[in-house]
Each structure stands twice: as structure tokens, then as C-alpha cells.
Design an enzyme around this catalytic site. Structure first.
Site, mmCIF file in Angstrom:
data_model
loop_
_atom_site.group_PDB
_atom_site.id
_atom_site.type_symbol
_atom_site.label_atom_id
_atom_site.label_comp_id
_atom_site.label_asym_id
_atom_site.label_seq_id
_atom_site.Cartn_x
_atom_site.Cartn_y
_atom_site.Cartn_z
ATOM 1 N N ASP A 74 -11.783 1.859 3.102
ATOM 2 C CA ASP A 74 -12.032 0.422 3.040
ATOM 3 C C ASP A 74 -13.495 0.100 2.720
ATOM 4 O O ASP A 74 -13.822 -1.035 2.386
ATOM 5 C CB ASP A 74 -11.720 -0.223 4.407
ATOM 6 C CG ASP A 74 -10.374 -0.924 4.429
ATOM 7 O OD1 ASP A 74 -9.947 -1.403 3.367
ATOM 8 O OD2 ASP A 74 -9.771 -0.998 5.512
ATOM 9 N N LYS A 125 0.836 -1.202 0.000
ATOM 10 C CA LYS A 125 0.000 0.000 0.000
ATOM 11 C C LYS A 125 0.873 1.256 0.000
ATOM 12 O O LYS A 125 0.582 2.225 -0.698
ATOM 13 C CB LYS A 125 -0.964 -0.031 1.196
ATOM 14 C CG LYS A 125 -2.016 -1.118 1.036
ATOM 15 C CD LYS A 125 -2.902 -1.376 2.244
ATOM 16 C CE LYS A 125 -3.748 -2.619 1.958
ATOM 17 N NZ LYS A 125 -4.753 -2.938 2.958
ATOM 18 N N GLN A 131 -5.238 -1.845 9.161
ATOM 19 C CA GLN A 131 -5.002 -3.164 8.563
ATOM 20 C C GLN A 131 -5.532 -4.257 9.496
ATOM 21 O O GLN A 131 -5.234 -4.271 10.685
ATOM 22 C CB GLN A 131 -3.496 -3.353 8.300
ATOM 23 C CG GLN A 131 -3.144 -4.593 7.515
ATOM 24 C CD GLN A 131 -3.612 -4.558 6.055
ATOM 25 O OE1 GLN A 131 -3.824 -3.497 5.472
ATOM 26 N NE2 GLN A 131 -3.791 -5.725 5.459
HETATM 27 N N1 L34 Z 1 -8.404 -3.017 6.624
HETATM 28 N N2 L34 Z 1 -7.446 -5.053 6.128
HETATM 29 C C1 L34 Z 1 -8.052 -3.921 5.713
HETATM 30 N N3 L34 Z 1 -8.288 -3.681 4.400
HETATM 31 C C2 L34 Z 1 -7.930 -4.585 3.458
HETATM 32 O O1 L34 Z 1 -8.219 -4.365 2.165
HETATM 33 C C3 L34 Z 1 -7.278 -5.750 3.855
HETATM 34 N N4 L34 Z 1 -6.815 -6.692 2.955
HETATM 35 C C4 L34 Z 1 -6.894 -8.104 3.327
HETATM 36 C C5 L34 Z 1 -6.230 -8.257 4.700
HETATM 37 N N5 L34 Z 1 -6.538 -7.183 5.608
HETATM 38 C C6 L34 Z 1 -7.063 -5.989 5.227
HETATM 39 C C7 L34 Z 1 -5.767 -6.502 2.130
HETATM 40 O O2 L34 Z 1 -5.271 -5.414 1.907
HETATM 41 C C8 L34 Z 1 -6.095 -8.762 2.231
HETATM 42 N N6 L34 Z 1 -5.367 -7.682 1.596
HETATM 43 C C9 L34 Z 1 -4.356 -7.846 0.625
HETATM 44 C C10 L34 Z 1 -3.825 -6.768 -0.069
HETATM 45 C C11 L34 Z 1 -2.827 -6.938 -1.004
HETATM 46 C C12 L34 Z 1 -2.347 -8.183 -1.281
HETATM 47 C C13 L34 Z 1 -2.879 -9.271 -0.621
HETATM 48 C C14 L34 Z 1 -3.878 -9.095 0.322
HETATM 49 C C15 L34 Z 1 -1.255 -8.313 -2.280
HETATM 50 O O3 L34 Z 1 -0.764 -7.342 -2.788
HETATM 51 N N7 L34 Z 1 -0.788 -9.528 -2.573
HETATM 52 C C16 L34 Z 1 0.273 -9.749 -3.526
HETATM 53 C C17 L34 Z 1 1.418 -10.490 -2.898
HETATM 54 C C18 L34 Z 1 1.979 -9.842 -1.701
HETATM 55 C C19 L34 Z 1 2.885 -10.774 -0.927
HETATM 56 O O4 L34 Z 1 3.547 -11.605 -1.542
HETATM 57 O O5 L34 Z 1 2.922 -10.640 0.299
HETATM 58 C C20 L34 Z 1 -0.286 -10.563 -4.673
HETATM 59 O O6 L34 Z 1 0.288 -10.511 -5.748
HETATM 60 O O7 L34 Z 1 -1.285 -11.271 -4.453
#
Ligand code: L34
Length: 285
Positions: A120, A53, A97
């Protein structure tokens, strides 16, 4: 053989467009959008997503404050931080988060965020707006899923959409968004009987279960569009994987998303879009 939809590439191109817009905003409105993120504790997943983020804020040219606190923080301290950010006129969006440590009442903390800074889309009023088809902030992951379907110009109307999972964050809101696009939506969950017979009817299958390798080839209709929302982290390898057994499901699907590189990056991209939405309300007030 399915086409693998890259959420990462889609997010990238959307962020480039946003960065152009944001540049112009500074000249027009005299300041940049500002997103504040609160991270409690050191969960490796949360730390990684919050980093994502921060990076996205840089890419699109937002101001960004990340407040990191140990998981011993009290609920009152956390509420005081939110109160401070609520009253800061230069902060457009606030995100706490999740998950929060057990001693903190998450819902109380989330609902303390002012509605007009709720990037959110978790505020009661934003949730109600979604269900009543009123304008409001739509939460990032469901919004990202619809943007993924729109990116392939998929005709959602009249299609059978099956959502596995009924969470407030993904399952329920994405079901409503699909219904609003005139899909016939079925929501499945842990008590669903003969799950595979239902998922096999799906033209659009959204997996938001939270269990690695949960969706197998026998559960998928030939030619289905499969969206994998799973973020399952192997704590030993720190590797991320989805809910779908990709290697066996991919040959049956027409389109499929992968984890990583699918829905996750679009979640973050939609967070940027929501921040702009809140910012524009603030600067135009
Ligand atoms: N308040 N909490 C709040 N808002 C959210 O929208 C979230 N979420 C979920 C968990 N908690 C939260 C997220 O941001 C899940 N989530 C989230 C966001 C981004 C990614 C995965 C979950 C992401 O960018 N994943 C990458 C890989 C990152 C890595 O390897 O760690 C991907 O390519 O899937």
C-alpha cells in the site's frame, strides 16, 4: 465534449502484460508472487474492493490469501495475524483493507506491516521516501492517477494542478507526484476560501473529497483534465458514485474519468504492480 478515460480498460491491458511477466517469473524464480489481504468486518464497499483485488490476483496469476475476520476482532489478534504474515517467507505483500473498526488503532496496525511487504505504500519509510524522492513503494491510488495521465500522454510539466482533498492516502501523495512532474500544485480542502475561483485555474483537477456531486461545472475550466477519485456509496442502492457531477462537468472537460470504471480499477492495478515490486526484491535477495 470530453474524452472519457477508461481506467477499467487501461487496467485490463496492463494486467494482461503483467500476467505474461508473471508466467515467466515462475520459471525463473520458482514461485509466484503472493498477496495477502486482511478484511475486517462487512462494510459493503470494502467487501467489493477486496473482491476486486482477489479477482485481479487471479487475472495476473498471483497467489492470493484473503483473511476475513469479524469486526469484533481485537487489535492484538489483528497484530498477531500481521506478525505471522510478516514472518512467512512466501508472502510478498500484505494489505489491511481500510477503514478498520473504531476500537482498532489503524495507524498502529498499518505500521506493523514490514516495509518490504507494504504494497500500500503506507509504511512511514515508504511515505518518507516519496517526499524525499527516494526509491520506495508509492501508494496505489496516487500512482494510478499518474498512470491515467500518462496513458493520454498528458504533458504535466508547467500545468496548474489543483487537488481537492489533503488525505494521507490520496490528496497529499498525488500532490507530491504531480509536483515531481513539475506541475504547479495547489491543495484545497474544507477550509479553503472561494474554492471555485481556485479550481477554475486548474488544467488538471483531482477531486478526492468524498462527497457526491461536489464538483460542479462552474468549478471547472474549459478544457481541463478532470480526475474523479471519489468512492461514495449510496447505502440504500449500494451504487457507487464519484465526487464530480459528471453530466454537467463532462462537456467542459477535455478528458475526464468516471466512477465506476475510472480510478478504482487503476488502484487495484497499481496494487498488482507494487506486489510484483516487493516480490522481485524477495526472490532476488
Ligand atoms: N489498505 N485500504 C487500503 N488500501 C487501499 O488501496 C484502499 N482503497 C480505498 C479504500 N480502502 C483501502 C481501495 O482499494 C479505495 N479503494 C478502492 C479500490 C478499488 C475500487 C474502489 C476503491 C474499485 O475497483 N472500484 C470499482 C467499482 C467497484 C464497486 O462497484 O464496488 C470502480 O470501477 O470504480
Amino acid at each position: 465534449m470530453a474524452v472519457v478515460i477508461s481506467g477499467k480498460e487501461l487496467a485490463k491491458s496492463k494486467k494482461i502484460k503483467m500476467a505474461e511477466e508473471v508466467k515467466a517469473f515462475e520459471t525463473i524464480y520458482g514461485r509466484l508472487p503472493h498477496l495477502a489481504v486482511i478484511l475486517v468486518g462487512e462494510d459493503p464497499g470494502s467487501m467489493s474492493y477486496v473482491k476486486g483485488k482477489e479477482k485481479a490476483c487471479q487475472e495476473v496469476g498471483f497467489m492470493n490469501t484473503t483473511i476475513r475476520k469479524p469486526n469484533t476482532i481485537s487489535e492484538d489478534e489483528l497484530l498477531a495475524i500481521i506478525d505471522h504474515l510478516n514472518n512467512d517467507n512466501l508472502v510478498d505483500g500484505i494489505l489491511v483493507q481500510l477503514p478498520l473498526p473504531k476500537h482498532i488503532h489503524s495507524e498502529k496496525v498499518i505500521q506493523a506491516i514490514r516495509r518490504d511487504k507494504d504494497v500500500d505504500g503506507f509504511h512511514f519509510e515508504n511515505v518518507a521516501s516519496l517526499y524525499l524522492k527516494q526509491p520506495g513503494i508509492v501508494s496505489c491510488t496516487p500512482k494510478g492517477i499518474i498512470e491515467i495521465l500518462d496513458s493520454i500522454s498528458y504533458p504535466i510539466e508547467g500545468k496548474n494542478a489543483v487537488v481537492i482533498g489533503r488525505s494521507n492516502i490520496v490528496g497529499m501523495p498525488v500532490s507530491k507526484l504531480l509536483l515531481d512532474r513539475n506541475a504547479t500544485v495547489t491543495i484545497c480542502h474544507s477550509r479553503t476560501k472561494d474554492l471555485a475561483s481556485i479550481t477554475r485555474q486548474a488544467d488538471i483537477l483531482v477531486a478526492a473529497v468524498g462527497k457526491a456531486n461536489f464538483v460542479t461545472a462552474d468549478m471547472v475550466k474549459e478544457g481541463a483534465v478532470v480526475i474523479d477519485v471519489g468512492v461514495n456509496r449510496n447505502l440504500e442502492t449500494n451504487k457507487l458514485c464519484g465526487d464530480v457531477k459528471f453530466d454537467e462537468v463532462e462537456p467542459k472537460a477535455s478528458y475526464i474519468t468516471k466512477v465506476p470504471g475510472g480510478v478504482g480499477p487503476m488502484t487495484i492495478c497499481c496494487l498488482m504492480e507494487n506486489t510484483i515490486e516487493c516480490y522481485l526484491k524477495h526472490v532476488k535477495e
